[in-house]
Design an enzyme around this catalytic site. Structure first.
Site, PDB file in Angstrom:
ATOM      1  N   THR A 150      34.771   3.101 -26.642  1.00 60.68           N
ATOM      2  CA  THR A 150      35.109   2.769 -25.264  1.00 60.68           C
ATOM      3  C   THR A 150      36.485   2.130 -25.271  1.00 60.68           C
ATOM      4  OG1 THR A 150      34.625   1.235 -23.455  1.00 60.68           O
ATOM      5  CG2 THR A 150      33.764   0.655 -25.588  1.00 60.68           C
TER       6      THR A 150
ATOM      7  N   CYS B 286      39.809   5.697 -20.113  1.00 57.62           N
ATOM      8  CA  CYS B 286      38.380   5.380 -20.070  1.00 57.62           C
ATOM      9  C   CYS B 286      37.679   6.596 -20.669  1.00 57.62           C
ATOM     10  CB  CYS B 286      37.904   5.118 -18.646  1.00 57.62           C
ATOM     11  SG  CYS B 286      36.117   4.870 -18.544  1.00 57.62           S
TER      12      CYS B 286
END
Length: 231
Positions: A83, A197
């Site tokens: 992430t 992202c």
């Protein structure tokens, strides 16, 4: 081949492409039935998101540090946080273990520079777009100029990530929102856009932008596979 420890689940929708792409890279390099040596610690994202929203980053970092320690104990020789946002606590995670953490911003910046570009737009959660931990690494360590969307656009980009993409929902109206935000970044001089992202690539691709898009999930996974194969 070195064993990689993956800290995933944030969200699991984007952890799946990590697992797939790392294994594909290993098979392509070694052939036959080869696959990657991976250990996955998948956290409960609900707990992480609550800490993010409350601004309790030290507690979130401690949670990921525990995962890192567990992975090292299980035999991992290097770590990947699957992430972008939680790289805010990368230093806290690295401090908890003696094995290297492969930072997501570094292969991304390397790919941008290899393409001869220096001015990029950055899309991601509002934490990634608004706080310094990610932009500063791109700027100070890699010499990139980084632009982010306007405040209202950042709010829309963030909401789509958490309310849709992290839940596996892909909507055409949201794709159009991202196209418009990307166009705005390009109008302000961005030569490329970083999909900062790991879920964003589920929504937009090269056909949605007039400039190159740099998919951090793919770049990070490829770099992780290459690191593993160096062993």
């Amino acid at each position: 081949m070195r064993t990689l420890g993956l800290i995933g689940g944030m969200s699991w929708e984007s952890t799946v492409p990590y697992y797939r792409r790392i294994n594909e890279a290993v098979r392509e390099r070694l052939g036959g039935l080869h696959s990657a040596r991976l250990i996955l610690f998948s956290v409960d994202f609900d707990a992480v998101e609550r800490l993010q929203r409350a601004g309790h980053w030290d507690a979130a970092g401690a949670l990921l540090a525990q995962a890192a320690v567990a992975l090292q104990g299980a035999g991992a020789e290097g770590l990947v946080i699957c992430t972008n946002t939680m790289h805010k606590v990368a230093e806290q995670v690295q401090a908890a273990v003696s094995i290297p953490l492969l930072h997501i911003a570094d292969p991304t910046a390397a790919a941008v520079k290899a393409a001869g570009l220096s001015n990029v737009g950055l899309l991601g959660t509002r934490f990634t777009m608004e706080q310094a931990f990610y932009r500063a690494r791109l700027q100070a360590r890699h010499g990139l100029a980084v632009q982010v969307p306007e405040e209202a656009e950042r709010a829309r980009v963030h909401a789509i990530i958490y309310e849709e993409l992290c839940r596996g929902v892909v909507r055409e109206p949201s794709r159009q929102v991202y196209r418009e935000v990307i166009a705005g970044l390009v109008a302000r001089g961005a030569q490329a856009v970083i999909l900062g992202c790991t879920e964003i690539a589920l929504l937009v691709g090269p056909e949605d932008a007039p400039v190159p898009l740099f998919d951090t999930t793919a770049l990070h996974a490829d770099a992780a596979a290459a690191w593993s194969l160096q062993g």
